[in-house]
Design a protein around this motif. Structure first.
Motif, PDB file in Angstrom:
ATOM      1  N   GLN A   1       0.807  -1.225   0.000  1.00 36.70           N
ATOM      2  CA  GLN A   1       0.000   0.000   0.000  1.00 36.70           C
ATOM      3  C   GLN A   1       0.837   1.270   0.000  1.00 36.70           C
ATOM      4  O   GLN A   1       0.336   2.361  -0.284  1.00 36.70           O
ATOM      5  N   ARG A   2       2.137   1.139   0.312  1.00 34.51           N
ATOM      6  CA  ARG A   2       3.032   2.299   0.307  1.00 34.51           C
ATOM      7  C   ARG A   2       3.788   2.437  -1.018  1.00 34.51           C
ATOM      8  O   ARG A   2       4.509   3.408  -1.218  1.00 34.51           O
ATOM      9  N   HIS A   3       3.648   1.459  -1.901  1.00 33.78           N
ATOM     10  CA  HIS A   3       4.394   1.468  -3.159  1.00 33.78           C
ATOM     11  C   HIS A   3       4.044   2.706  -3.978  1.00 33.78           C
ATOM     12  O   HIS A   3       2.874   3.052  -4.141  1.00 33.78           O
ATOM     13  N   GLY A   4       5.056   3.384  -4.495  1.00 36.20           N
ATOM     14  CA  GLY A   4       4.844   4.553  -5.333  1.00 36.20           C
ATOM     15  C   GLY A   4       4.798   5.863  -4.588  1.00 36.20           C
ATOM     16  O   GLY A   4       4.706   6.937  -5.207  1.00 36.20           O
TER      17      GLY A   4
ATOM     18  N   PRO B   1       6.269   9.083  -2.558  1.00 33.77           N
ATOM     19  CA  PRO B   1       7.529   9.815  -2.730  1.00 33.77           C
ATOM     20  C   PRO B   1       8.487   9.593  -1.568  1.00 33.77           C
ATOM     21  O   PRO B   1       8.081   9.150  -0.480  1.00 33.77           O
ATOM     22  N   ILE B   2       9.741   9.915  -1.796  1.00 29.43           N
ATOM     23  CA  ILE B   2      10.766   9.708  -0.780  1.00 29.43           C
ATOM     24  C   ILE B   2      10.470  10.504   0.492  1.00 29.43           C
ATOM     25  O   ILE B   2      10.881  10.104   1.587  1.00 29.43           O
ATOM     26  N   GLU B   3       9.721  11.591   0.369  1.00 30.03           N
ATOM     27  CA  GLU B   3       9.383  12.393   1.542  1.00 30.03           C
ATOM     28  C   GLU B   3       8.553  11.603   2.553  1.00 30.03           C
ATOM     29  O   GLU B   3       8.503  11.961   3.745  1.00 30.03           O
ATOM     30  N   GLN B   4       7.908  10.524   2.099  1.00 26.36           N
ATOM     31  CA  GLN B   4       7.105   9.694   2.992  1.00 26.36           C
ATOM     32  C   GLN B   4       7.956   8.679   3.764  1.00 26.36           C
ATOM     33  O   GLN B   4       7.455   7.994   4.650  1.00 26.36           O
ATOM     34  N   ILE B   5       9.237   8.575   3.403  1.00 24.02           N
ATOM     35  CA  ILE B   5      10.154   7.673   4.116  1.00 24.02           C
ATOM     36  C   ILE B   5      10.822   8.480   5.228  1.00 24.02           C
ATOM     37  O   ILE B   5      11.705   9.298   4.990  1.00 24.02           O
ATOM     38  N   THR B   6      10.384   8.256   6.460  1.00 25.34           N
ATOM     39  CA  THR B   6      10.971   8.975   7.602  1.00 25.34           C
ATOM     40  C   THR B   6      11.723   8.036   8.536  1.00 25.34           C
ATOM     41  O   THR B   6      12.562   8.476   9.303  1.00 25.34           O
ATOM     42  N   ARG B   7      11.411   6.754   8.470  1.00 26.49           N
ATOM     43  CA  ARG B   7      12.134   5.750   9.263  1.00 26.49           C
ATOM     44  C   ARG B   7      12.486   4.588   8.351  1.00 26.49           C
ATOM     45  O   ARG B   7      11.610   4.032   7.675  1.00 26.49           O
ATOM     46  N   LEU B   8      13.754   4.227   8.338  1.00 30.13           N
ATOM     47  CA  LEU B   8      14.239   3.210   7.414  1.00 30.13           C
ATOM     48  C   LEU B   8      14.966   2.103   8.184  1.00 30.13           C
ATOM     49  O   LEU B   8      15.887   2.376   8.951  1.00 30.13           O
ATOM     50  N   ALA B   9      14.534   0.872   7.983  1.00 29.68           N
ATOM     51  CA  ALA B   9      15.166  -0.283   8.636  1.00 29.68           C
ATOM     52  C   ALA B   9      16.427  -0.677   7.874  1.00 29.68           C
ATOM     53  O   ALA B   9      16.440  -0.707   6.643  1.00 29.68           O
ATOM     54  N   MET B  10      17.490  -0.975   8.619  1.00 31.83           N
ATOM     55  CA  MET B  10      18.778  -1.313   8.023  1.00 31.83           C
ATOM     56  C   MET B  10      19.411  -2.467   8.795  1.00 31.83           C
ATOM     57  O   MET B  10      19.152  -2.657   9.972  1.00 31.83           O
ATOM     58  N   VAL B  11      20.276  -3.228   8.115  1.00 29.58           N
ATOM     59  CA  VAL B  11      21.119  -4.215   8.778  1.00 29.58           C
ATOM     60  C   VAL B  11      22.455  -3.545   9.079  1.00 29.58           C
ATOM     61  O   VAL B  11      22.984  -2.790   8.250  1.00 29.58           O
ATOM     62  N   ASN B  12      22.996  -3.778  10.262  1.00 30.16           N
ATOM     63  CA  ASN B  12      24.284  -3.192  10.651  1.00 30.16           C
ATOM     64  C   ASN B  12      25.333  -3.402   9.563  1.00 30.16           C
ATOM     65  O   ASN B  12      25.494  -4.504   9.043  1.00 30.16           O
ATOM     66  N   GLY B  13      26.054  -2.334   9.235  1.00 31.43           N
ATOM     67  CA  GLY B  13      27.124  -2.435   8.251  1.00 31.43           C
ATOM     68  C   GLY B  13      26.726  -2.028   6.849  1.00 31.43           C
ATOM     69  O   GLY B  13      27.592  -1.854   5.984  1.00 31.43           O
ATOM     70  N   TRP B  14      25.435  -1.869   6.597  1.00 35.69           N
ATOM     71  CA  TRP B  14      24.978  -1.487   5.265  1.00 35.69           C
ATOM     72  C   TRP B  14      24.981   0.027   5.104  1.00 35.69           C
ATOM     73  O   TRP B  14      24.803   0.762   6.067  1.00 35.69           O
ATOM     74  N   THR B  15      25.162   0.459   3.860  1.00 39.11           N
ATOM     75  CA  THR B  15      25.132   1.884   3.533  1.00 39.11           C
ATOM     76  C   THR B  15      23.925   2.148   2.636  1.00 39.11           C
ATOM     77  O   THR B  15      23.829   1.565   1.554  1.00 39.11           O
ATOM     78  N   PRO B  16      23.012   3.023   3.056  1.00 37.15           N
ATOM     79  CA  PRO B  16      21.812   3.299   2.236  1.00 37.15           C
ATOM     80  C   PRO B  16      22.101   4.318   1.138  1.00 37.15           C
ATOM     81  O   PRO B  16      21.808   5.506   1.286  1.00 37.15           O
ATOM     82  N   TRP B  17      22.671   3.873   0.024  1.00 35.15           N
ATOM     83  CA  TRP B  17      23.029   4.771  -1.063  1.00 35.15           C
ATOM     84  C   TRP B  17      21.795   5.528  -1.556  1.00 35.15           C
ATOM     85  O   TRP B  17      20.748   4.948  -1.787  1.00 35.15           O
TER      86      TRP B  17
END
Length: 273
Positions: free
Chosen positions: A120-123, A125-141
């Protein structure tokens, strides 16, 4: 045959065995199927293992695999504990590699890292991404500018399983990871196909996994020749493991039967309009 001839033949056989080329590839102690993973006995397996085993068979060299935690792998290469590192890239860990003359193979397999979101979030805009899950050591290019500005908060996990659980609980707006690996996990291990899907409209990073070495540059030319000469066999391996599944599609990693279903659905919708 005279005894002296027998001894000479035995000496030649022994000499050949002793002089056989033997190398150690340092690999990640990481669940990263279908690219690679470590089984219950601690053995390296998956697409990468079959590819390197095929190279060993066709080139006559002996390869062994040293499984190490991700953070120990590059230091092991730079200190000579292993002959090669896989996977690697010229763009990774550049500060640690400063002053070192590493050699890299041609790309072994292509990959895409990006954000997976709830359908339901597909499409959005990036402004709607305020919290992003990551695995330790990864770089969110592609997200660093917004992270530095405080517009995106990163929530770290120890592994893919924990990160996916976090994203499914909707504690975050999306999860940044290798798209094929995350999709494989959702489809085959978590048994939640389609629960998170890749959003190609958000920033994402394309690249290729390579083999690297500090001391065996000449060897790398042979490996590159193998990648060229065995294209058909390697393509069959990639197809069987689906490591490059639909990389040029918005449906990266999606199984073919699902793509067929989506195509039929699209055709029905077009016919009814």
């Amino acid at each position: 045959m005279k005894p002296s001839h027998v001894c000479s033949l035995f000496a030649v056989v022994c000499s050949s065995a002793v002089s056989a080329e033997s190398y150690v590839i340092g690999v990640e102690k990481l669940a990263f199927a279908p690219h690679y993973s470590i089984d219950a006995q601690g053995l390296y397996q998956g697409f990468a293992r079959e590819l390197f085993d095929l190279f060993a068979k066709t080139s006559g060299v002996e390869l062994s695999y040293k499984v190490l935690p991700v953070e120990q792998l590059l230091p092991a290469l730079l200190s000579g504990q292993v002959d090669f590192k896989y996977p690697d890239s010229e763009t990774w860990a550049q500060e640690q590699k400063a002053g070192k003359s590493l050699s890299y193979s041609q790309g072994v397999v292509e990959y895409v890292d990006g954000v997976l979101v709830a359908p339901q979030r597909h499409g959005q805009p990036i402004e709607q991404i305020t919290r992003l899950a990551m695995v330790n050591g990864w770089t969110p290019w592609g997200y660093q500018e917004r992270i530095n500005a405080g517009q995106i908060e990163l929530t770290y996990s120890d592994d893919l399983r924990q990160m996916i659980r976090q994203a499914l609980k909707k504690d975050t707006d999306g999860a940044y990871f290798n798209v094929v690996v995350a999709t494989h996990y959702l489809d085959n291990i978590r048994a939640r196909p389609g629960a998170l899907i890749f959003d190609a409209q958000l920033p994402h990073n394309r690249g290729s996994f390579k083999l690297s070495t500090l001391k065996h540059a000449a060897f790398m030319q042979r490996f590159d020749r193998f990648l060229l000469d065995e294209q058909r066999a390697i393509a069959e391996l990639k197809g069987r493991y689906r490591v490059e599944a639909n990389l040029d599609s918005e449906h990266i990693g999606v199984e073919q039967w699902k793509l067929d279903f989506l195509e039929r659905q699209k055709t029905r919708e077009a016919g009814g309009s």
